[in-house]
Design a protein around this motif. Structure first.
Motif, PDB file in Angstrom:
ATOM      1  N   TYR A  55     -20.181   9.277 -25.947  1.00  0.00           N
ATOM      2  CA  TYR A  55     -19.781   8.041 -25.273  1.00  0.00           C
ATOM      3  C   TYR A  55     -20.934   7.504 -24.462  1.00  0.00           C
ATOM      4  CZ  TYR A  55     -15.140   9.689 -26.533  1.00  0.00           C
ATOM      5  OH  TYR A  55     -14.060  10.126 -27.231  1.00  0.00           O
ATOM      6  N   LYS A  56     -20.971   6.150 -24.396  1.00  0.00           N
ATOM      7  CA  LYS A  56     -22.061   5.486 -23.687  1.00  0.00           C
ATOM      8  C   LYS A  56     -21.984   5.786 -22.187  1.00  0.00           C
ATOM      9  CE  LYS A  56     -21.874   1.125 -24.314  1.00  0.00           C
ATOM     10  NZ  LYS A  56     -21.748  -0.152 -25.021  1.00  0.00           N
ATOM     11  N   ASN A  57     -20.779   5.706 -21.659  1.00  0.00           N
ATOM     12  CA  ASN A  57     -20.598   5.924 -20.231  1.00  0.00           C
ATOM     13  C   ASN A  57     -19.146   6.303 -19.973  1.00  0.00           C
ATOM     14  OD1 ASN A  57     -19.137   3.501 -20.458  1.00  0.00           O
ATOM     15  ND2 ASN A  57     -21.015   2.314 -20.098  1.00  0.00           N
ATOM     16  N   ALA A  58     -18.756   6.335 -18.755  1.00  0.00           N
ATOM     17  CA  ALA A  58     -17.405   6.791 -18.414  1.00  0.00           C
ATOM     18  C   ALA A  58     -16.331   5.833 -18.932  1.00  0.00           C
ATOM     19  CB  ALA A  58     -17.277   6.946 -16.903  1.00  0.00           C
ATOM     20  N   GLU A  59     -16.713   4.552 -19.111  1.00  0.00           N
ATOM     21  CA  GLU A  59     -15.715   3.573 -19.517  1.00  0.00           C
ATOM     22  C   GLU A  59     -15.549   3.497 -21.030  1.00  0.00           C
ATOM     23  OE1 GLU A  59     -18.188   2.543 -17.086  1.00  0.00           O
ATOM     24  OE2 GLU A  59     -16.666   3.388 -15.753  1.00  0.00           O
ATOM     25  N   ASP A  60     -16.607   3.927 -21.753  1.00  0.00           N
ATOM     26  CA  ASP A  60     -16.603   3.807 -23.213  1.00  0.00           C
ATOM     27  C   ASP A  60     -15.420   4.570 -23.794  1.00  0.00           C
ATOM     28  OD1 ASP A  60     -17.219   3.467 -25.812  1.00  0.00           O
ATOM     29  OD2 ASP A  60     -19.040   4.684 -25.808  1.00  0.00           O
ATOM     30  N   HIS A  76     -25.067  13.484 -16.983  1.00  0.00           N
ATOM     31  CA  HIS A  76     -23.841  12.699 -17.146  1.00  0.00           C
ATOM     32  C   HIS A  76     -23.541  12.367 -18.606  1.00  0.00           C
ATOM     33  CE1 HIS A  76     -23.749  12.584 -12.902  1.00  0.00           C
ATOM     34  NE2 HIS A  76     -24.900  11.920 -12.828  1.00  0.00           N
ATOM     35  N   ARG A  78     -21.587  12.352 -21.865  1.00  0.00           N
ATOM     36  CA  ARG A  78     -20.159  12.513 -22.078  1.00  0.00           C
ATOM     37  C   ARG A  78     -19.899  12.570 -23.570  1.00  0.00           C
ATOM     38  NH1 ARG A  78     -16.155   7.958 -21.718  1.00  0.00           N
ATOM     39  NH2 ARG A  78     -14.231   8.993 -22.311  1.00  0.00           N
TER      40      ARG A  78
END
Lengths: 934, 171
Positions: A55-60, A76, A78
């Motif tokens: 995932y790109k970031n926590a929201e992806d 970080h 993910r």
């Protein structure tokens, strides 16, 4: 090691930041399928099996599929292993890999311990939907060790990556294209590499399987396994030995992060078959009127203990093949003054020198695994591939260390195999070899020097002097330039050449971060040992961090010499008879020989003379040989497969091995025989001997006598150790046939044998988790039936085992007196006309007499030959293959000539350890008669 | 009093009912083909042993009463060197039959194995092998397996392409 926080399936973990996602996930104990990745071979991303969602970031929420083995750990990061897209990708990939996989599992030797089976089950694929025909391949004959079944291949490329890139083999490659790719030789033939057996473990499926196992095939779950130590050379690799129906079936690597890691050499892996040899001695025998006749153990004990109790003095001859415990008990039985290490004095003194240099030197000797971390190597006088094969494999990795360090500086992680290879382009680091002849490692050497051992020692001393001299010059870095130009100083003047070479080696060793010097006793030259130590001492004085490795010939050479400083000649000379013919009436009329064929060690005449003087020759041995045929009393001793014991390897590392099974004959450990003799001889007649003492109590009395060996009591948990209340089972929980295997003899099942000497049991009942590393008999974890289950036994993949790598080092540099090294530079060697100085030539298959009895190894043993210098042969008109008459120990032998071995003028080479060269003590001078050239 | 008389009457009537007891051994009971009785080793349609010595029956056996040793003939065909079932331990669960990938081991409707000595319940391969295919007709494992064990050459199997010529230049 920097710890990085990552999220896997939304669970936070702290992992090693230098790793990739696959290695980190496996280290965390997560089950992520993979094929082409291997902790020692790193990542190439060829099989596409370890797909995860990144995932790109926590929201992806969408993520993208990436290969875990090629994804560096980042802060970080993910990822998701369990995401449906990732699972589906992996299941689809396995389904594609399986379209051509044959319907072979029932007849495949890998079945039941197959990584492909495990991964297929893990992803859930169970039905072939592909309706078209399967691609097939023909197989090749690959020699006596490895079986080839190419249909089963899943194109992971692990085999060629190990064979070509890791082990330096030339004759296994990949052919054809797309899904036709073929892994094999350019034509049928024996795999040349000394490490070909590792293909069996490296291959994730059944393309390469163990041919010696195939002859008496047994599934993994039916084997009784024990943690053992290889007895076939002085390196002490950890092995798993396995038994079924009373015979040893195979040897596997037992992972030890400090010693052999994931690999073994072919001598260690396939040399076990002598244990099942028809030449095994299975019952005690006593010489009657003419020949040896079998006797019961009680009868033998009674007779021999009567001889011992008669009070006549005895001598005992130990063996570097036997465990510390057996040698120690023999020493106790005959008294230290009458115990002799069963090796020639020349060899014994050198081993003593090795011990002195390791114990009192300035420099630490690295473990076998640490050898891989050195970036410059100087081999002094050893044909490492043949005298310590696994060391040669690790030296090959050390040769890559320098270039890989440069890659790391470019911020490319070491595990990114393809990228590293692209940059390195096959270059090797600083690697110098000085040996009397060509060796297999020459191909990776920066420079080689082939000369007489004395000249090699002179070179090494010159290097040491140059290193000392460099301190007065401003810095070493300025002179590193010519280290990289191999042609520097190639002049017509040999002295200048020698000077330039020694200078460039000195410069290279000084330029390196961690220089390593490798030497050993194979050429029987003390000057080599001293010169090697003087180089490392000089490097240490230059504030370098050098390593010094000595190679010793046998599994317990160091241990034996630590017990005794008296050698074979001392025993032979002790009581010289007045007349050669008449048996001496001296008070020493009994010799006890422990697992030692004296005819291998000393000249036949000398050995005959010694044995003729003995009224009673009590021999403990496992296989018939020239010495056992002279015995008056013969006791069947155990091989490594039936004995417990401790060995000390060339590093001074004490390691414990355990018996694999309890044989149903009279064979038992030498130390058990000696113990019974001891107690029978000391007890009153008609009083039953006191209960025998166990292994641990022998260890206790051993360290009482030899306090420097105290560490050997802590090698492994004592016999009383229990996991909870349970012993460690030698058999997997799915061991089959318990109520049928003995039913042909008696339908009532026998009670399983009990092991009073260790915390291992001979059954399948017991502790089911991860046992202490020294007591790990096999690797298995739910869902992981193959050797890859080792991941679950390691703290992190490729790292130390849970509970620490087994084995204890006995020597650390004490740096006491530098005075132990007085440079003793030998004079240069000048050939004597008409005489040849014969040097020993070593062969991985053949120089070890025990493994040479294994049928597979026997096929690879060279025929006896004599190697000559090319120009010497030219002068006398001898051509390759001509037979010449060689005077060996007073006897003429006709041997074929081998040329182009690189031997210097005036020297000749004879293979050591072959029947034709048994008992020769190298080096020696002889004459060669070219005779008629036919 | 009445119930006693009633019972006697009912018993009396049973004298005229059809007999349930089978007069074994003169009369045999019908056992369906899938009845789990004595274990046999069958042969393939060519009359060769079907067992390939894969050890799965031994592994699955809950009482561990099967032991064998695989070996190979000169063509690489694998077969059991010995195959032993200790019927004094066997519980006739049929898991070995389920596990067998070549349909070699089969349970047949025969239970008449009584012996006076337990030792006689140890059956070796010679005792287990029958001359037919048993319940599964027409299956020969070596014809569908990938290996060449002297039954069919590489690429000659029903589901196989010819072996790849690795030296061909076409993609």
């Amino acid at each position: 090691m920097s710890m990085t926080n990552i999220l896997i399936d939304n669970v936070p973990y702290a992992v090693d930041g230098s790793k990739n996602v696959l290695a980190a996930s496996l280290s965390l104990g997560l089950n992520l399928p993979y094929f082409c990745w291997h902790p020692a071979l790193h990542s190439v991303g060829a099989c596409r099996q370890c797909a995860v969602l990144k995932y790109k970031n926590a929201e992806d929420t969408k993520g993208k599929i990436v290969m875990a083995c090629l994804e560096p750990i980042a802060d970080h990061l993910r990822i998701s292993i369990e995401a449906p897209e990732a699972r589906q990708f992996r299941a689809g990939n396995i389904e594609a890999l399986m379209t051509n996989h044959p319907h072979d599992c029932p007849v495949c030797d890998e079945g039941g311990e197959c990584h492909l089976q495990d991964m297929t089950v893990m992803t859930g694929h169970n039905c072939r939907r592909y309706e078209f025909k399967k691609r097939t391949h023909t197989n090749q004959y690959l020699g006596p060790f490895v079986n080839h079944e190419m249909n089963r291949c899943i194109q992971c490329y692990r085999c060629v990556r190990f064979y070509k890139e890791y082990a330096g083999g030339k004759d296994l490659d990949v052919f054809a294209s797309h899904d036709d790719v073929y892994f094999g030789r350019h034509e049928e033939g024996v795999l040349e590499s000394e490490f070909s057996g590792n293909l069996v473990e490296v291959c994730p499926t059944g393309v390469f399987t163990d041919k010696t196992l195939k002859k008496h095939f047994t599934r993994k779950w039916d084997l009784t396994d024990a943690p053992s130590i290889c007895h076939q050379c002085g390196v002490g690799c950890n092995i798993i030995a396995s038994e079924r129906y009373g015979s040893i079936r195979r040897i596997l690597t037992r992972y030890n992060g400090d010693v052999n890691g994931y690999f073994l050499c072919d001598r260690g892996r396939f040399g076990y078959e002598y244990v099942n040899s028809p030449q095994r001695i299975l019952a005690p025998a006593i010489k009657g009127d003419c020949a040896l006749a079998n006797a019961s153990p009680e009868q033998a004990i009674r007779q021999i203990s009567a001889i011992i109790a008669s009070g006549k003095k005895m001598i005992g001859i130990g063996s570097p093949q036997a465990s510390l415990e057996s040698n120690f008990l023999l020493q106790q039985l005959v008294g230290p003054a009458h115990f002799y290490a069963g090796i020639p004095r020349a060899e014994g003194k050198l081993i003593r020198r090795v011990i002195t240099l390791l114990k009192n030197g300035k420099v630490r000797t690295p473990s076998l695994a640490e050898v891989k971390d050195f970036d410059a190597v100087f081999v002094i006088g050893e044909d490492v591939t043949n005298t310590a094969p696994m060391l040669a494999l690790n030296l090959r990795q050390a040769a890559k260390k320098g270039p890989v360090e440069l890659v790391k500086a470019m911020h490319i992680p070491e595990w990114n195999d393809a990228a590293v290879k692209d940059i390195v382009q096959g270059t090797t680091g600083l690697f110098y070899i000085a040996t009397p002849h060509h060796t297999a490692l020459d191909e990776i050497a920066t420079r080689t020097y082939h000369a007489h051992p004395d000249d090699i020692a002179r070179l090494a001393y010159a290097v040491a002097q140059h290193i000392n001299a460099f301190s007065s010059i401003a810095g070493a870095s300025s002179s590193t330039a010519d280290a990289h130009s191999p042609d520097a100083g190639t002049t017509a003047n040999p002295d200048a050449d020698f000077e330039a070479l020694s200078k460039s080696i000195a410069a290279a060793l000084l330029a390196a971060k961690k220089p390593l010097i490798v030497s050993g006793i194979s050429l029987y030259s003390e000057a080599l040992l001293d010169s090697a130590a003087s180089i490392t001492n000089a490097l240490k004085d230059q504030a370098k961090d050098p390593g010094l490795v000595f190679i010793v010939p046998e599994a317990n050479s160091i241990g034996l010499v630590m017990l005794s400083d008296q050698f074979l000649e001392d025993a032979y000379e002790k009581e010289e008879p007045d007349e050669d013919e008449k048996p001496s009436q001296a008070d020493e009329d009994t010799a006890i020989l422990l697992e030692n064929d004296l005819y291998e060690r000393t000249f036949k005449g000398q050995t005959d003379l010694f044995l003729r003087r003995q009224k009673n020759i009590i021999v403990l041995d496992s296989l018939e040989n020239a010495t056992t045929r002279q015995a008056t009393h013969l006791l069947p001793a155990a091989t490594f497969a039936e004995a417990d014991g401790t060995l000390i390897n060339n590093e001074g590392r004490a390691q414990r091995f355990y018996q694999v099974h309890q044989p149903d004959n009279a064979v038992r450990s030498s130390w058990k025989w000696l113990q019974e003799l001891q107690s029978a001889a000391s007890s009153e007649p008609n009083v039953p001997p006191s209960a025998s003492t166990h292994f641990d109590s022998i260890l206790q009395s051993l360290v009482r006598e030899f306090p420097e060996l105290t560490a050997i009591t802590t090698l492994a948990p004592a016999a009383g150790f229990r996991e909870g209340t349970q012993k460690i089972p030698r058999e997997p929980h799915r061991y089959s046939g318990r109520t049928a295997m003995h039913a042909n003899v008696n339908v009532n099942e026998p009670q399983p044998p009990e092991d009073a000497d260790s915390a291992l049991s001979f059954t399948m009942e017991g502790y089911a988790g991860v046992p202490p590393p020294a007591l790990t008999p096999f690797y298995w974890s739910p869902g992981w039936n193959s050797v890859q289950a080792i991941n679950k036994y390691q703290i992190e993949v490729g790292g130390p085992l849970h509970g620490g790598n087994p084995g204890k080092r006995l020597f650390e540099p004490s740096n006491i007196p530098a005075a132990i090294l007085t440079p003793n530079i030998p004079a240069p060697f000048t050939p004597t006309p008409g005489e040849w100085l014969v040097l020993p030539l070593y062969h991985i298959f053949g120089s070890d007499p025990l493994s040479a009895l294994s049928p597979g190894i026997k096929e690879r043993i060279p025929q006896p030959y004599i190697a000559l210098n090319d120009s010497d042969a030219d002068k006398t008109g001898i051509l390759e293959g001509h037979y010449v008459e060689v005077l060996l120990n007073g006897q003429k032998q006709r041997l074929p000539v081998k040329l182009h071995t690189g031997l210097p003028p005036g020297t000749a080479g004879l293979p050591k350890g072959l029947a034709a060269t048994a008992g020769l003590q190298f080096p020696f001078s002889t004459t060669i008669n070219s005779g008629n050239h036919d | 009093m009445f119930s006693n008389l009633r019972s006697i009457w009912i018993v009396f009537l049973h004298m005229f009912h059809k007999r349930e007891t089978v007069l074994y051994p003169e009369e045999k009971a019908y056992l369906p083909p899938r009845w789990r009785g004595r274990i046999v080793l069958t042969r393939d349609p060519e009359g060769e042993e079907r067992c390939v010595g894969c050890y799965l029956c031994a592994a699955v056996c809950p009482v561990d009463c099967i032991s064998l040793q695989a070996t190979e003939d000169e063509h690489g065909r694998r077969y059991p060197e010995f195959f032993r079932i200790n019927f004094s331990r066997c519980i006739f669960c049929g898991l070995c039959e389920d596990a067998c990938p070549t349909d070699a081991i089969q349970l047949i409707p025969d239970f008449e194995m009584g012996e006076y000595h337990r030792q006689n319940l140890v059956y070796e391969k010679e005792d287990l092998l029958i001359d037919g295919q048993g319940k599964v007709q027409g299956y020969n494992f070596y014809k569908v397996a990938g290996i060449d064990a002297g039954v069919k050459a590489k690429g000659q199997g029903a589901n196989e392409d010819k072996p790849v010529d690795i030296k061909k230049l076409m993609p």
